[in-house]
Design a protein around this motif. Structure first.
Motif, PDB file in Angstrom:
ATOM      1  N   ARG A   1       0.794  -1.124  -0.279  1.00 25.32           N
ATOM      2  CA  ARG A   1      -0.060  -0.017  -0.065  1.00 25.32           C
ATOM      3  C   ARG A   1       0.905   1.147   0.076  1.00 25.32           C
ATOM      4  O   ARG A   1       0.473   2.148  -0.809  1.00 25.32           O
ATOM      5  N   TRP A   2       2.070   1.191   0.748  1.00 25.31           N
ATOM      6  CA  TRP A   2       2.980   2.395   0.737  1.00 25.31           C
ATOM      7  C   TRP A   2       3.453   2.655  -0.553  1.00 25.31           C
ATOM      8  O   TRP A   2       3.682   3.703  -1.242  1.00 25.31           O
ATOM      9  N   ALA A   3       4.110   1.621  -1.069  1.00 30.00           N
ATOM     10  CA  ALA A   3       4.337   1.632  -2.636  1.00 30.00           C
ATOM     11  C   ALA A   3       3.299   2.123  -3.549  1.00 30.00           C
ATOM     12  O   ALA A   3       3.817   3.022  -4.591  1.00 30.00           O
ATOM     13  N   LEU A   4       2.038   1.470  -3.355  1.00 27.04           N
ATOM     14  CA  LEU A   4       1.098   2.141  -4.333  1.00 27.04           C
ATOM     15  C   LEU A   4       0.722   3.550  -4.215  1.00 27.04           C
ATOM     16  O   LEU A   4       0.652   4.334  -5.025  1.00 27.04           O
ATOM     17  N   ALA A   5       0.859   4.296  -2.963  1.00 30.28           N
ATOM     18  CA  ALA A   5       0.645   5.338  -2.565  1.00 30.28           C
ATOM     19  C   ALA A   5       1.594   6.169  -3.269  1.00 30.28           C
ATOM     20  O   ALA A   5       1.414   7.508  -3.749  1.00 30.28           O
ATOM     21  N   CYS A   6       2.817   5.763  -3.018  1.00 36.63           N
ATOM     22  CA  CYS A   6       4.021   6.671  -3.607  1.00 36.63           C
ATOM     23  C   CYS A   6       3.957   6.883  -5.321  1.00 36.63           C
ATOM     24  O   CYS A   6       4.205   7.668  -5.601  1.00 36.63           O
ATOM     25  N   ALA A   7       3.465   5.627  -5.889  1.00 37.59           N
ATOM     26  CA  ALA A   7       3.306   5.572  -7.259  1.00 37.59           C
ATOM     27  C   ALA A   7       2.388   6.475  -7.930  1.00 37.59           C
ATOM     28  O   ALA A   7       2.451   7.191  -8.810  1.00 37.59           O
ATOM     29  N   VAL A   8       1.297   6.388  -7.179  1.00 39.18           N
ATOM     30  CA  VAL A   8      -0.018   7.148  -7.548  1.00 39.18           C
ATOM     31  C   VAL A   8       0.309   8.807  -7.366  1.00 39.18           C
ATOM     32  O   VAL A   8       0.054   9.554  -8.416  1.00 39.18           O
ATOM     33  N   VAL A   9       0.983   9.376  -6.361  1.00 34.32           N
ATOM     34  CA  VAL A   9       1.504  10.333  -6.007  1.00 34.32           C
ATOM     35  C   VAL A   9       2.516  11.029  -7.378  1.00 34.32           C
ATOM     36  O   VAL A   9       2.331  12.081  -7.932  1.00 34.32           O
ATOM     37  N   LEU A  10       3.296  10.200  -7.677  1.00 31.86           N
ATOM     38  CA  LEU A  10       4.184  10.289  -8.545  1.00 31.86           C
ATOM     39  C   LEU A  10       3.697  10.502  -9.890  1.00 31.86           C
ATOM     40  O   LEU A  10       4.122  11.444 -10.677  1.00 31.86           O
ATOM     41  N   VAL A  11       2.839   9.448 -10.349  1.00 30.31           N
ATOM     42  CA  VAL A  11       2.038   9.930 -11.612  1.00 30.31           C
ATOM     43  C   VAL A  11       1.136  10.958 -11.783  1.00 30.31           C
ATOM     44  O   VAL A  11       1.145  11.673 -12.619  1.00 30.31           O
ATOM     45  N   THR A  12       0.583  11.241 -10.673  1.00 25.19           N
ATOM     46  CA  THR A  12      -0.361  12.445 -10.482  1.00 25.19           C
ATOM     47  C   THR A  12       0.732  13.583 -10.848  1.00 25.19           C
ATOM     48  O   THR A  12       0.114  14.680 -11.685  1.00 25.19           O
ATOM     49  N   ALA A  13       1.654  13.967 -10.049  1.00 30.39           N
ATOM     50  CA  ALA A  13       2.541  14.802 -10.226  1.00 30.39           C
ATOM     51  C   ALA A  13       3.064  15.128 -11.645  1.00 30.39           C
ATOM     52  O   ALA A  13       3.111  16.050 -12.471  1.00 30.39           O
ATOM     53  N   LEU A  14       3.470  13.996 -12.279  1.00 30.87           N
ATOM     54  CA  LEU A  14       4.137  13.772 -13.607  1.00 30.87           C
ATOM     55  C   LEU A  14       3.085  14.379 -14.681  1.00 30.87           C
ATOM     56  O   LEU A  14       3.056  15.119 -15.589  1.00 30.87           O
ATOM     57  N   LEU A  15       1.752  13.764 -14.603  1.00 31.17           N
ATOM     58  CA  LEU A  15       0.782  14.131 -15.478  1.00 31.17           C
ATOM     59  C   LEU A  15       0.023  15.465 -15.366  1.00 31.17           C
ATOM     60  O   LEU A  15       0.146  16.268 -16.238  1.00 31.17           O
TER      61      LEU A  15
END
Length: 151
Positions: free
Chosen positions: A110-124
């Motif tokens: 869940r921690w890895a998923l949350a970090c990935a979501v934040v990163l993708v949102t920032a990039l997009l």
């Protein structure tokens, strides 16, 4: 030195340096004697550096710990324990070391998923703000511009 040398704590820098002070007291050597013994063991440990190291509450460099522990007369296997404890403090404890096995399986993905979501949102979001998703054809067809007309 009839008793065993102090053991290194791996909790924080303050406790580690305090244990180094106890190790010096255990050795019964002066700073100048420590400098000579470190040189005999193939290390460099100026007496002023050793004194400064024990006077602060910051984590000393790895080479300095190795030289100091060797100069105090700690055996090689015990000396490695000091270096391992220093590394643990410098790098921090891994989060899973403080969690139970059941919680670890739940927490890490869940921690890895949350970090990935934040990163993708920032990039997009950044790409969208820069206009990467609009094509020049749209601008030409609508006769619009990103700039306001000059008057």
């Amino acid at each position: 030195m009839t008793t065993a040398p102090p053991t290194p704590p791996d909790t924080d820098a303050v406790a580690f340096v305090a244990a180094l002070r106890r190790l010096k007291a255990w050795s019964g050597l002066s700073y100048r004697q420590l400098e000579r013994r470190a040189t005999q063991a193939g290390h460099t440990l100026p007496y002023s550096t050793a004194s400064t190291m024990l006077g602060r509450d910051r984590l000393p460099r790895e080479q300095l710990v190795a030289a100091f522990v060797a100069a105090c007369g700690v055996r090689a296997d015990d000396a490695q324990a000091w270096l391992d404890a220093r590394m643990t403090i410098a790098c921090g404890r891994p989060p899973e070391a403080t969690r139970t096995t059941r919680n670890r399986r739940f927490w890490q993905p869940r921690w890895a998923l949350a970090c990935a979501v934040v990163l993708v949102t920032a990039l997009l979001g950044g790409a969208s703000a820069a206009g990467a998703f609009t094509e020049d054809v749209e601008v030409e067809e609508t006769q619009t511009s990103l700039h306001l007309p000059r008057s």
